[in-house]
Structures are given as structure tokens and as C-alpha cells.
Design a protein around this motif. Structure first.
Motif, short mmCIF file in Angstrom:
data_model
loop_
_atom_site.label_atom_id
_atom_site.label_comp_id
_atom_site.label_asym_id
_atom_site.label_seq_id
_atom_site.Cartn_x
_atom_site.Cartn_y
_atom_site.Cartn_z
N GLU A 137 0.84 -1.18 0.00
CA GLU A 137 0.00 0.00 0.00
C GLU A 137 0.88 1.24 0.00
O GLU A 137 1.94 1.27 0.63
CB GLU A 137 -0.88 0.00 1.24
CG GLU A 137 -2.04 0.95 1.11
CD GLU A 137 -3.18 0.58 2.06
OE1 GLU A 137 -3.80 1.51 2.57
OE2 GLU A 137 -3.39 -0.63 2.28
N GLY A 138 0.49 2.24 -0.73
CA GLY A 138 1.27 3.47 -0.76
C GLY A 138 2.21 3.51 -1.96
O GLY A 138 2.92 4.49 -2.16
N THR A 141 6.61 5.53 2.69
CA THR A 141 6.35 4.14 2.28
C THR A 141 7.67 3.47 1.90
O THR A 141 8.48 4.05 1.19
CB THR A 141 5.41 4.13 1.05
OG1 THR A 141 4.21 4.78 1.43
CG2 THR A 141 5.13 2.71 0.59
N SER A 175 10.45 8.06 1.60
CA SER A 175 10.08 6.74 1.09
C SER A 175 11.34 6.05 0.58
O SER A 175 12.41 6.65 0.49
CB SER A 175 9.06 6.87 -0.04
OG SER A 175 9.66 7.51 -1.14
#
Ligand SMILES: Nc1ncnc2c1ncn2[C@@H]1O[C@H](COP(=O)(O)OP(=O)(O)OP(=O)(O)O)[C@@H](O)[C@H]1O
Ligand SMILES: [Mg+2]
Lengths: 433, 248
Positions: free
Chosen positions: A98-99, A151, A184
Motif C-alpha cells: 500500500e502506498g 512508504t 520513502s
């Protein structure tokens, strides 16, 4: 501009989603109003563009060529495979946390299209990169990887572009846009491969990597193309504050490869490490032009490229470091070493430093050498045959960079591939592997 | 074992060896001493077939075979080992890979069974210990960044792994601390047997306190000008070479 790309330009305009129209127009304007580079164009001085002198054709979507004979690394995680410019779902797999999202331009809804349009080409000065303008002008589909802030994508994201060789004089457009949100982390691998026999393909590949504050990207661009392939393309990266780009490049030879790598440090504390290996042989040409733009203070860049040039092959390495007046406390390092294994092999290596700030550390070095007879003798004095000693020393010349590859699966894939580059006789490569 | 007869050799048009004679029998240890530039290293290089060293007259045989006709690696296969005065650094090639390649090739050439990786590692680790090098040296590039003394111990390690018939050691004792000198001497003494011979090039009588030679030769201006037993080394230590040079 000659019309050798006319058919692909027309084809792209009819294939592409309408929201790309103004990007097409922008690219086309630059492409058609800029003369084709010649040996007198500084950035193309040592590169022979003769292989482009044919009439290229855009791929035909109704073909689904067989590609099982083409070798490329099999990595875990997501893999997107394109063959002759078209996405092949049955060869691909998307597996993202997710992300993180992978999206093809051709599939984008209007909101996504806006997001892509807002970012695309943002880091490319197309006047300086004519083939990036051509890429805009022939763009029909591309890949957008978006990773949200904070993320972490553990598994690698692999983008594979293959050319089947089933059609001659094929023109293939490759485009990748990566946007990493703040803090991220991801690993992006780009592989390019073809068959050793078959028609020529001209791949025009452009990747844009946009790193948000504190983002970390491990990036690989593996040019495994061989034989008649031509690749002209580039990687354009922008680094926001405290982000880190680790970028590894490999070019096995083929008729012509020209790759521009441009990294813009846009935020303080950004760091990049760019390493590369090129191994042209036969009559192949490889040309790397790198440019480190240091626009803000307190950034670092470290670049190491090694080339082994065999037979009548030639290589160009041009490493530009541009430190702007405000970019105090920049640390930039550049090293390029070349090994010529034949008297007809050729390399042109040039560091190009433009430093307008005074409190910086900048180290650069370039060497060109042949295999050292004293070293060869030392190995032979221990009983190792001349042939095996040459293989060991060739591999040894690039080994440091191979060992520094962070992704184990890529390292394991490349090691035997590179070793075999120096000899097909397993007896001569057995101590490397 | 080794028979050198009236050997003449030149390097880049400069005559260096000028009629050198030397005969080494199995099991013997010969020390060669002599002033800087007299040709001691040249002798080693000529025996090993280093490019750029040209034999203009004379012969050299090892175990009855003409050394001078052979490729460098063939000489090693036959049983020659030269411990270099200045070992070469090879970044990118690990010591381990280098040793394994050497051991495999030499064993194959002698018709010996190939050594398994496990046995090889065992042996390499044991020898590392004997020459007092940390195991991490096996993973490093060949001689890369090694200190002078570490390079010499690495030469000794290769010699112990390859089990040659004739060991020519060119100043392996130079630049060693007292403990390392002892390590080298122990290594050589452990390898001494009735089948294996040694030619030790040295500047220091001290080494010969630890490794007792059968003969001591003085090499000057490309020839052996005096041969004696170990007491000659003591005499040289005291008097230098000047008193001999007139005799040449
Ligand atoms: N490549 C070369 N070109 C010219 N002269 C050389 C070359 N190599 C060696 N020589 C010369 O040959 C002579 C003998 O050298 P060699 O290295 O054999 O001496 P050595 O007895 O081992 O000396 P040392 O005790 O200093 O090690 C020296 O005068 C040296 O300068
Ligand atoms: Mg010497």
C-alpha cells in the motif's frame, strides 16, 4: 532534421492518449527545429551516429512476438515487461505494498493524467537533450511509479524493455517516471535486452527519477542489448533535501549506446552515488555522458565508472561536475578507469569541471591503460595460464563495482554474465565464479 | 635440481648477468649475497621468465629440463617458485581466488587430483595461521594495501600452498620485524626436506642464523665470485664486499 523518424512520429500521435498531445507538440517542435548532431557538435564529438541512418518504423500492436529466448534477470517483486514497445501483461506481475502504485500512461484516468503531466519532463532541459525531445514526440505509453511519503517498498520493481528483432529498423520508445515521496524507499531496476540475431532496433529511452525529501532510491539501469541494437537515452534525476540516489549502470556493447545521466541536487544534504561498467567489443560503441548539477550547498556526489574496451570497439566517458555559486561545501568525486585489451580499442575520457563556489571539495581522475605486464607475469609465475590470468585481471578490473551492487539477485545474475564476457571457456572463469 | 651454466642476460640492452654458474642439489639450501645492483633479482627473474629479461648465452635447467625454453607458467608447473622482492598488488582479484587458481592449475599440471573447496579452505586457513596473517587477508585483493612485511608473508603463504621443488626467495627477509623473520624461517625450515631445494637471496647474515645454509655465494657484477659455507656470511658481515671485488 532528416525524416528518418517520421513514421514513428506519426504513429505515436495516432496511438497515444489525447492528453499527451501537447507533450508531443513540445517534443516535436524541438526535434524538428534542431539539426541532427554531427562530429562537430561538442557533446557528440566522438560518437558516430551512422547507425541511425535508416528509416525507422513504429512497432505494430497486432504483433505479439515470442521472447522466451531473451535473457534478462528474474527478480522477485513487481516486473513489468514491454516487448517492442508494448506492454505484455502475461509476462508481467505487479505486487506492491500500500502506498506504492505502478501505472501505465495508456491507462491513466484524467486525474492520473494530470499528475503525470505535472511531473513529466520537469527535470529535462530538452534543448540540451535532443533525444529526450524525440522521446516526448514519440511517446505513446510510459510507466509512472508513485511511492507515497514514508512508504518503504522492500522488493525490487523491475521494468523490462525487450526488442524481439522480428521486424527490422524498429523504433521503440521507453519512458519511466518515478516519484518518491518524502522519506520513502524503493529499488527500481531497468533492464534492456534483445536477441543476438534479428533486426535492428533503435530504443530511445528516458527515465526520470524525482526523489522527495529524505527519499532513498536504489536504481539500476542494465543495458544488456547486444549485436545491432542502438540505444540513445538518458536518466534524469532530481534530488530534494537529504535524499539519496544510488544508481548503477551497465552497458554491454552493441552497435551504439549513448546514455546521458543527469543528477540535479536541488535540496541541501542530498547525496548520490553513480557507478557504471561498460564493456564494448567488436566494433561496438558505448558513450556515457554524466552530469552532476550541484545547485545547493552541502550535497555530495560520488561517481565511479570502469570500462574494458576490446577489439576495435570504442568508448566515450564524459563526466561533468557543475558546482553553482551557492553550492558551498559540496563534495564531488569522479573516477573513470579504462582498460584497453587491444591495440585498436579506443576510449575518449574527459572530466569537465565547472566550479563556481570556493568552499568545495572536488576530486577527479581518469586513466587509460593496457593490461599490466608485471601483474600478468606475477599470476603466471604462480602457474596460472596466460589466458586465465587475462580473464582474472579483466574481471578484477570491474569486480569492485560488481561487489558493491547492493541487490544480491542482480549481483548473482551479473557475475556469471560478465565473467562469460571475458571467456566462454568455463575452465577460465571457474575461479571468478 | 637446478643447474645454471655460464648464464648471460641483459635487460634493455644492459648486460647484467655475465657468466653465472650455480648448481643446486636436491635438499640443499644456498644463500646468495651481494651488493645492490649486482644481479641477484635479475637471476630470479630470468629463471621465472619475466618479460624484458633476455638470455644471451648459457643454460639453466631445472630437474634436467631446459627452463629457458618454457613459458613462465610451465616453469611453475615444473616446480619453480620465485618469492618476489617486490610482490605485485592486484586490486579486484582476491587472495583466495588467486591462491585457488594457482593451486588448481599447478596440481592439474602435475597430474594430482584436484583439491576440494573444503580441503583447500582448511589448508589455506592453517597456512594463514602459520605465516601469522589474519584470515581476513584471504578475502582482500592480492597484496592490495598490504604492508611490506605482510606482502612477504603472503609470498611465503603462496609457497607453502604450492609446495614447489625449488624455492627462490628474493629478500623475503627484508623489511621484516624480528617476529616475522622467525615466522619466515620457521616456514622455510618446515618445508625443508631431501627433495626440495632453496635459493635464498639476502642481505643479512641474521636470516642464516635461523635457516642454516649449505652454501653461501657472493654475486657481484653478474657472476658468482666466491662460494663458501655459512661462515662466509659472518665474514661478509664483518668485512663487507670490497675485499672480494678485487678477486672478481
Ligand atoms: N628495466 C631495467 N632497465 C635498466 N636497468 C635495469 C632494469 N632492471 C634492472 N636493471 C639494472 O640491473 C642491475 C641489477 O639489478 P638487480 O635488481 O638484479 O640487482 P640486485 O642484485 O637484486 O639488487 P638489490 O640488492 O638492490 O635488490 C641494476 O643495476 C639495475 O639497475
Ligand atoms: Mg634485488
Amino acid at each position: 532534421m532528416s525524416d528518418f523518424m517520421q513514421q514513428p512520429l506519426d504513429a505515436a500521435a495516432s496511438l497515444a492518449p489525447t492528453w499527451l498531445a501537447d507533450i508531443h507538440a513540445r517534443g516535436k517542435a524541438v526535434w524538428q527545429n534542431t539539426p541532427m548532431p554531427t562530429r562537430k557538435t561538442e557533446a557528440w564529438k566522438y560518437t558516430n551516429l551512422l547507425p541511425l541512418q535508416q528509416r525507422f518504423q513504429a512497432p505494430d500492436k497486432s504483433n505479439t512476438p515470442e521472447v522466451s529466448g531473451i535473457n534478462y534477470p528474474q527478480l522477485g517483486g513487481s516486473t513489468l515487461v514491454f516487448v517492442d514497445g508494448f506492454y505484455r501483461e502475461e509476462l508481467s506481475k505487479i505486487d506492491l505494498p500500500e502506498g506504492a502504485r505502478l501505472l501505465r500512461f495508456a491507462e491513466a484516468d484524467s486525474k492520473q493524467a494530470e499528475a503525470i503531466r505535472a511531473r513529466l519532463g520537469q527535470a529535462i532541459v530538452s534543448k540540451q537533450h535532443l533525444f529526450a525531445a524525440l522521446n516526448d514526440a514519440t511517446l505513446a505509453d510510459g510507466v509512472f511509479l508513485e511511492v507515497d511519503a514514508n512508504t518503504v517498498v522492500d522488493q525490487s520493481i523491475h521494468l523490462v524493455w525487450l526488442s524481439s528483432g522480428q521486424v527490422d529498423a524498429l523504433s521503440v520508445n521507453q519512458r519511466l517516471l518515478v516519484e518518491l515521496g518524502a522519506n520513502s524507499k524503493a529499488t527500481v531496476v531497468e533492464s534492456f535486452a534483445n536477441t543476438a540475431t534479428g533486426g535492428t532496433a533503435f530504443t530511445n529511452g528516458i527515465s526520470e527519477l524525482q526523489l522527495g525529501d529524505g527519499a532513498i532510491l536504489d536504481h539500476y539501469r542494465l543495458h544488456l542489448e547486444q549485436a545491432e541494437a542502438v540505444h540513445i537515452g538518458g536518466v534524469h534525476a532530481t534530488l530534494n533535501a537529504s535524499s539519496t540516489l544510488n544508481s548503477f549502470h551497465l552497458a554491454l556493447g552493441s552497435t551504439l549506446k549513448r546514455i546521458d545521466i543527469v543528477v540535479e541536487h536541488r535540496g541541501q544534504g542530498a547525496h548520490c552515488e553513480v557507478n557504471g561498467i561498460y564493456l564494448p567489443r567488436g566494433e561496438e560503441q558505448v558513450d556515457y555522458h554524466t552530469c552532476m548539477e550541484h545547485a545547493v550547498p552541502n550535497c555530495t556526489s560520488s561517481e565511479t565508472f570502469r570500462g574494458i574496451i576490446a577489439d576495435q570497439a570504442s568508448a566515450v566517458f564524459n563526466g561533468r561536475i557543475h558546482i553553482h555559486p551557492d553550492a558551498q561545501k559540496t563534495r564531488a568525486e569522479l573516477s573513470n578507469k579504462n582498460l584497453l585489451t587491444s591495440n585498436q580499442a579506443e576510449v575518449n575520457t574527459k572530466p569537465e569541471l565547472e566550479i563556481y563556489a570556493d568552499d568545495v571539495q572536488c576530486a577527479h581522475g581518469a586513466t587509460v591503460a593496457q593490461m599490466d605486464p608485471a601483474t600478468l607475469h606475477y599470476l603466471r609465475a604462480r602457474g596460472i595460464s596466460k589466458a586465465e590470468a587475462e580473464v582474472m585481471l579483466s574481471f578484477g578490473f570491474i569486480n569492485e563495482l560488481v561487489e558493491a551492487i547492493r541487490c544480491e539477485a542482480i549481483r548473482d545474475y551479473l557475475k556469471p554474465l560478465l565473467a562469460r564476457r571475458f571467456s566462454h571457456n568455463p575452465k577460465l572463469t571457474r575461479h571468478i565464479l | 635440481m637446478l643447474k645454471i651454466d655460464n648464464l648471460h642476460a641483459k635487460v634493455e640492452d644492459k648486460d647484467i648477468l655475465k657468466g653465472l654458474n650455480l648448481s643446486v642439489k636436491p635438499g640443499e639450501v644456498h644463500a646468495i649475497m651481494g651488493p645492490n645492483g649486482s644481479g641477484k633479482s635479475t637471476l630470479g627473474h630470468v629463471l621465472a621468465g619475466r618479460p624484458g629479461y633476455h638470455v644471451t648465452a648459457g643454460t639453466a635447467t631445472l630437474l634436467g629440463q631446459n627452463l629457458l625454453d618454457m613459458e613462465t607458467e610451465e616453469r611453475a608447473h615444473l616446480g619453480l617458485f620465485l618469492a618476489f622482492q617486490y610482490p605485485v598488488e592486484i586490486p579486484g582479484v582476491s587472495n583466495m581466488e588467486f591462491l585457488k587458481a594457482a593451486v588448481d592449475t599447478v596440481r592439474e599440471s602435475r597430474g594430482q587430483e584436484s583439491i576440494s573447496s573444503v580441503d583447500f579452505m582448511k589448508k589455506a586457513r592453517a597456512i594463514c595461521k602459520e605465516v601469522d596473517l589474519d584470515l581476513s587477508f584471504l578475502k582482500r585483493g592480492v597484496n592490495e594495501g598490504f604492508s611490506g612485511g605482510e606482502k612477504k608473508r603472503n609470498e611465503l603463504m603462496q609457497m607453502m600452498m604450492l609446495e614447489p621443488k625449488l624455492c627462490v626467495m628474493d629478500e623475503t627477509d627484508s623489511g621484516l620485524d624480528i617476529d616475522a623473520l622467525q615466522v619466515v624461517a620457521n616456514g622455510v625450515n618446515a618445508m625443508r626436506n631431501s627433495e626440495r631445494s632453496f635459493v635464498l637471496v639476502t642481505h643479512y647474515q641474521r636470516l642464516l642464523d635461523y635457516i642454516e645454509p649449505d652454501f653461501v655465494h657472493v654475486l657481484s657484477e653478474g657472476r658468482i665470485i666466491k662460494t663458501g659455507d655459512k661462515s662466509l656470511a659472518l665474514e661478509l658481515e664483518e668485512k663487507g664486499y670490497a675485499w672480494l671485488e678485487g678477486a672478481a
